[in-house]
Design a protein around this motif. Sequence first.
Motif, short mmCIF file in Angstrom:
data_model
loop_
_atom_site.label_atom_id
_atom_site.label_comp_id
_atom_site.label_asym_id
_atom_site.label_seq_id
_atom_site.Cartn_x
_atom_site.Cartn_y
_atom_site.Cartn_z
N GLY A 186 33.63 -4.11 32.57
CA GLY A 186 34.32 -3.77 33.88
C GLY A 186 34.25 -2.36 34.15
N LEU A 187 34.68 -1.50 33.01
CA LEU A 187 34.70 -0.34 33.18
C LEU A 187 33.56 0.57 33.18
CD1 LEU A 187 37.71 0.55 30.46
CD2 LEU A 187 37.71 0.61 32.83
N LEU A 188 32.71 0.05 32.50
CA LEU A 188 31.29 0.51 32.58
C LEU A 188 30.48 0.44 33.82
CD1 LEU A 188 29.88 -0.35 29.05
CD2 LEU A 188 30.54 1.94 29.74
N SER A 189 30.84 -0.90 34.57
CA SER A 189 30.35 -1.30 35.78
C SER A 189 30.93 -0.31 36.90
CB SER A 189 30.44 -2.70 36.15
OG SER A 189 30.01 -2.91 37.27
N ALA A 190 32.07 -0.27 36.79
CA ALA A 190 32.86 0.87 37.77
C ALA A 190 32.61 2.25 37.72
CB ALA A 190 34.43 0.54 37.53
N ALA A 191 32.05 2.65 36.57
CA ALA A 191 31.59 4.06 36.32
C ALA A 191 30.18 4.11 36.95
CB ALA A 191 31.68 4.40 35.11
N GLY A 192 29.60 3.04 37.04
CA GLY A 192 28.24 3.21 37.88
C GLY A 192 27.05 2.61 37.22
N ALA A 250 13.39 10.12 36.29
CA ALA A 250 12.77 9.43 35.32
C ALA A 250 13.57 9.01 34.00
CB ALA A 250 11.45 9.94 35.19
N ALA A 251 14.77 9.36 33.95
CA ALA A 251 15.37 9.17 32.58
C ALA A 251 16.43 8.14 32.58
CB ALA A 251 16.30 10.49 32.29
N ILE A 252 16.70 7.39 31.58
CA ILE A 252 17.67 6.23 31.52
C ILE A 252 18.57 6.75 30.23
CG2 ILE A 252 17.98 3.90 30.89
CD1 ILE A 252 14.96 3.32 31.76
N VAL A 253 19.84 6.79 30.53
CA VAL A 253 20.80 6.91 29.53
C VAL A 253 21.33 5.42 29.11
CG1 VAL A 253 23.05 8.09 29.09
CG2 VAL A 253 21.32 9.14 30.38
N MET A 254 21.47 5.54 27.92
CA MET A 254 22.13 4.19 27.08
C MET A 254 23.61 4.82 26.77
SD MET A 254 19.08 2.56 25.24
CE MET A 254 17.62 3.64 25.87
N GLU A 255 24.75 4.28 27.34
CA GLU A 255 26.08 4.83 26.99
C GLU A 255 27.00 3.77 26.90
OE1 GLU A 255 28.42 7.06 26.30
OE2 GLU A 255 27.08 8.44 26.64
N ASP A 256 27.99 3.95 25.82
CA ASP A 256 28.96 2.90 25.75
C ASP A 256 30.54 3.68 26.17
OD1 ASP A 256 29.42 5.00 23.84
OD2 ASP A 256 29.56 3.63 22.05
N ALA A 257 30.47 4.58 26.90
CA ALA A 257 31.54 5.10 27.38
C ALA A 257 31.50 5.20 28.96
CB ALA A 257 32.04 6.20 26.76
N ALA A 258 32.49 4.75 29.66
CA ALA A 258 32.47 5.01 31.13
C ALA A 258 32.21 6.62 31.50
CB ALA A 258 34.11 4.43 31.63
N ALA A 259 32.70 7.33 30.78
CA ALA A 259 32.61 8.80 31.09
C ALA A 259 31.24 9.37 30.94
CB ALA A 259 33.40 9.82 29.96
N GLY A 260 30.68 8.58 29.92
CA GLY A 260 28.96 9.13 29.79
C GLY A 260 28.37 8.20 30.81
N VAL A 261 28.48 7.11 31.13
CA VAL A 261 27.84 6.34 32.37
C VAL A 261 28.15 7.40 33.78
CG1 VAL A 261 27.82 4.50 33.87
CG2 VAL A 261 27.99 4.25 31.41
N ALA A 262 29.25 7.94 33.80
CA ALA A 262 29.60 8.63 35.14
C ALA A 262 28.68 10.04 34.95
CB ALA A 262 31.07 9.06 35.28
N ALA A 263 28.72 10.62 33.86
CA ALA A 263 27.85 11.97 33.59
C ALA A 263 26.23 11.54 33.94
CB ALA A 263 28.09 12.47 32.18
N ALA A 264 25.87 10.46 33.41
CA ALA A 264 24.58 10.13 33.56
C ALA A 264 24.28 10.01 35.12
CB ALA A 264 24.03 8.97 32.86
N LYS A 265 25.11 9.23 35.77
CA LYS A 265 24.91 9.12 37.16
C LYS A 265 25.08 10.30 37.91
CE LYS A 265 23.84 5.60 38.48
NZ LYS A 265 22.29 5.28 38.71
N ALA A 266 26.02 11.25 37.60
CA ALA A 266 26.25 12.50 38.32
C ALA A 266 25.06 13.31 37.93
CB ALA A 266 27.43 13.27 37.77
N GLY A 267 24.14 13.09 37.02
CA GLY A 267 22.98 13.86 36.77
C GLY A 267 21.62 13.22 37.30
#
Length: 77
Positions: free
Chosen positions: A46-52, A15-32
């Motif tokens: 492109g990097l943010l999109s590729a991170a999921g 139910a959470a949405i993470v707002m992130e400006d780094a690919a690693a942060g996006v990947a961490a949100a998706k992993a969670g």
Amino acid sequence: MFLTAARELGAAPEAAIVMEDAAAGVAAAKAGGMAAIGIARAHDAGLLSAAGADIVVTTLDQVDLAALSDGRLATKR
């Protein structure tokens, strides 16, 4: 970090949405198991999109609030 924050807020990860400006942060949100809005800064969409990232914007004004109120992530058209 995101899972701890969700737990502290009493929110389920799905139910959470993470707002992130780094690919690693996006990947961490998706992993969670969380949704992720990628906020592109330095031509890194492109990097943010590729991170999921579920959507990628350059400003939060581009997030479709009507879709968000329906539980969907989308950008304005």
